[in-house]
Design a protein around this motif. Structure first.
Motif: not given
Ligand code: SME
Length: 162
Positions: A1-16
């Motif tokens: 189960m992923s949390t909102i903060s996991d999703t946010h982290k993955i979005e940031e890593v994708r931008k990087d």
């Protein structure tokens, strides 16, 4: 189960990753940067490495290229061995939630609990793979899988010279 903060982290890593891809001048710096970024930013990604098929070698052999984490005894893996061999020979992503229950697993560290291996395709043919180990069981959910597959695609495209 992923949390909102996991999703946010993955979005940031994708931008990087997008930025890294635009700045890296060749495949090797890009691949090295991907391993560094994933290892530093994704806290459950405890070992991150690319294995590439050795050109022109029969039987085919996966050879460790860029990696972050502890040195592994498995620097060369034939296609009939390990989770790495299974992913490269099938051309499919392999996710193992509990490595202790998978007889294919070749141990890199006794701390490893789960693993994901994603093939890297170059012009539609498997050329290598991105392997990630975690000290946490079932560390690789759907969003992780998408992230790691995106990284493998970036490497494959760059290896194609595009
Ligand atoms: N666990 C892999 C071997 C590579 S190490 O994890 C770095 C496998 O089973 O193929």
């Amino acid at each position: 189960m992923s949390t909102i903060s996991d999703t946010h982290k993955i979005e940031e890593v994708r931008k990087d990753l997008v930025r890294l891809n635009s700045e890296a001048r060749a495949a090797d710096p890009l691949m090295e940067g991907i391993t560094r970024l994933l290892h530093e930013r994704m806290l459950k990604y405890n070992w991150v490495g690319f294995y590439m098929l050795e050109p022109g070698v029969k039987p085919p052999m996966l050879v460790l290229r860029h990696f972050q984490g502890a040195m592994t005894p498995h620097t060369r893996i034939p296609l009939n061995q390990g989770i790495c061999g299974a992913a490269a020979s099938s051309g499919k992503t392999v996710v193992v939630d509990d490595v202790s229950s998978d007889p294919r697993h070749l141990a890199c560290s006794l701390e490893t609990k789960s693993e994901i291996v994603v093939p890297v395709f170059v012009h539609g043919v498997v050329a290598g793979e991105l392997d990630i180990d975690s000290h946490f069981p079932a560390a690789f959910g759907f969003e992780d899988r998408e992230l790691v597959e995106y990284c493998a695609q970036l490497a494959g495209k760059r290896l194609e010279g595009t």
